[in-house]
Design a protein around this motif. Sequence first.
Motif, mmCIF file in Angstrom:
data_model
loop_
_atom_site.group_PDB
_atom_site.id
_atom_site.type_symbol
_atom_site.label_atom_id
_atom_site.label_comp_id
_atom_site.label_asym_id
_atom_site.label_seq_id
_atom_site.Cartn_x
_atom_site.Cartn_y
_atom_site.Cartn_z
ATOM 1 N N UNK A 1 0.828 -1.206 0.000
ATOM 2 C CA UNK A 1 0.000 0.000 0.000
ATOM 3 C C UNK A 1 0.870 1.267 0.000
ATOM 4 N N UNK A 2 1.985 1.237 0.752
ATOM 5 C CA UNK A 2 2.854 2.405 0.862
ATOM 6 C C UNK A 2 4.262 1.935 1.197
ATOM 7 N N UNK A 3 5.262 2.671 0.711
ATOM 8 C CA UNK A 3 6.653 2.332 0.982
ATOM 9 C C UNK A 3 7.444 3.612 1.175
ATOM 10 N N UNK A 4 8.243 3.672 2.237
ATOM 11 C CA UNK A 4 9.099 4.823 2.523
ATOM 12 C C UNK A 4 10.529 4.457 2.141
ATOM 13 N N UNK A 5 11.037 5.048 1.081
ATOM 14 C CA UNK A 5 12.375 4.731 0.589
ATOM 15 C C UNK A 5 13.468 5.130 1.577
ATOM 16 N N UNK A 6 13.236 6.152 2.382
ATOM 17 C CA UNK A 6 14.254 6.614 3.335
ATOM 18 C C UNK A 6 14.452 5.625 4.479
ATOM 19 N N UNK A 7 13.364 5.027 4.969
ATOM 20 C CA UNK A 7 13.460 4.141 6.134
ATOM 21 C C UNK A 7 13.287 2.665 5.793
ATOM 22 N N UNK A 8 12.732 2.369 4.623
ATOM 23 C CA UNK A 8 12.444 0.986 4.248
ATOM 24 C C UNK A 8 11.134 0.478 4.837
ATOM 25 N N UNK A 9 10.417 1.340 5.549
ATOM 26 C CA UNK A 9 9.134 0.963 6.168
ATOM 27 C C UNK A 9 8.096 0.743 5.069
ATOM 28 N N UNK A 10 7.385 -0.378 5.167
ATOM 29 C CA UNK A 10 6.356 -0.670 4.177
ATOM 30 C C UNK A 10 5.021 -0.948 4.870
ATOM 31 N N UNK B 1 -12.981 -9.378 2.198
ATOM 32 C CA UNK B 1 -14.351 -9.402 1.726
ATOM 33 C C UNK B 1 -15.258 -8.498 2.552
ATOM 34 N N UNK B 2 -14.831 -8.187 3.779
ATOM 35 C CA UNK B 2 -15.612 -7.295 4.640
ATOM 36 C C UNK B 2 -14.774 -6.143 5.187
ATOM 37 N N UNK B 3 -13.529 -6.442 5.545
ATOM 38 C CA UNK B 3 -12.682 -5.443 6.190
ATOM 39 C C UNK B 3 -11.300 -5.399 5.553
ATOM 40 N N UNK B 4 -10.687 -4.204 5.615
ATOM 41 C CA UNK B 4 -9.286 -4.062 5.236
ATOM 42 C C UNK B 4 -8.431 -4.378 6.454
ATOM 43 N N UNK B 5 -7.365 -5.113 6.247
ATOM 44 C CA UNK B 5 -6.393 -5.420 7.292
ATOM 45 C C UNK B 5 -5.073 -4.793 6.872
ATOM 46 N N UNK B 6 -4.391 -4.164 7.849
ATOM 47 C CA UNK B 6 -3.143 -3.474 7.559
ATOM 48 C C UNK B 6 -2.001 -4.140 8.320
ATOM 49 N N UNK B 7 -0.824 -4.126 7.708
ATOM 50 C CA UNK B 7 0.399 -4.655 8.319
ATOM 51 C C UNK B 7 1.515 -3.666 8.016
ATOM 52 N N UNK B 8 2.320 -3.350 9.010
ATOM 53 C CA UNK B 8 3.450 -2.443 8.826
ATOM 54 C C UNK B 8 4.731 -3.219 9.098
ATOM 55 N N UNK B 9 5.633 -3.230 8.132
ATOM 56 C CA UNK B 9 6.946 -3.864 8.285
ATOM 57 C C UNK B 9 7.994 -2.760 8.399
ATOM 58 N N UNK B 10 8.774 -2.817 9.475
ATOM 59 C CA UNK B 10 9.814 -1.817 9.705
ATOM 60 C C UNK B 10 11.155 -2.523 9.838
ATOM 61 N N UNK B 11 12.091 -2.280 8.912
ATOM 62 C CA UNK B 11 13.414 -2.895 9.042
ATOM 63 C C UNK B 11 14.136 -2.316 10.260
ATOM 64 N N UNK B 12 14.798 -3.183 11.007
ATOM 65 C CA UNK B 12 15.451 -2.743 12.238
ATOM 66 C C UNK B 12 16.956 -2.989 12.245
ATOM 67 N N UNK B 13 17.494 -3.561 11.193
ATOM 68 C CA UNK B 13 18.925 -3.888 11.166
ATOM 69 C C UNK B 13 19.798 -2.676 11.468
ATOM 70 N N UNK B 14 19.495 -1.526 10.868
ATOM 71 C CA UNK B 14 20.314 -0.328 11.102
ATOM 72 C C UNK B 14 20.206 0.156 12.541
ATOM 73 N N UNK B 15 19.015 0.072 13.123
ATOM 74 C CA UNK B 15 18.835 0.487 14.513
ATOM 75 C C UNK B 15 19.649 -0.411 15.434
#
Length: 106
Positions: free
Chosen positions: A10-19, A26-40
């Motif tokens: 749905x969305x991607x942040x090139x600066x942080x790699x967060x997607x 069929x009834x509801x939208x479900x959202x998932x956020x992936x945040x890379x943590x290797x650099x942290x």
Amino acid sequence: MIRDGQWELHDYDYATGRSVWRYFDGMDWHMRVDTPVDNIVRENEFTRNATSGNAMGDWVKIASIPLNHAHAENLVQAHSEGDDKFVSRWLNDSDNRAWRSFDARV
């Protein structure tokens, strides 16, 4: 469209790699956020090593934790409620060492 199984990007942040991913069941939208943590984790380790042996004092940064992880681990809620014992216990737990940027008991 980029997919990961039933999830679509749905969305991607090139600066942080967060997607942000979503799927519709069929009834509801479900959202998932992936945040890379290797650099942290690498930065925390570097800072821990660089400050090894320093004394704990005012304004010492002791951890860097991605906000979504802090919410998932109930750290934000505990901090908001003034539950310092919970936050200290979590930070001092060796399982959470990757998030620590300063080695000292909190």
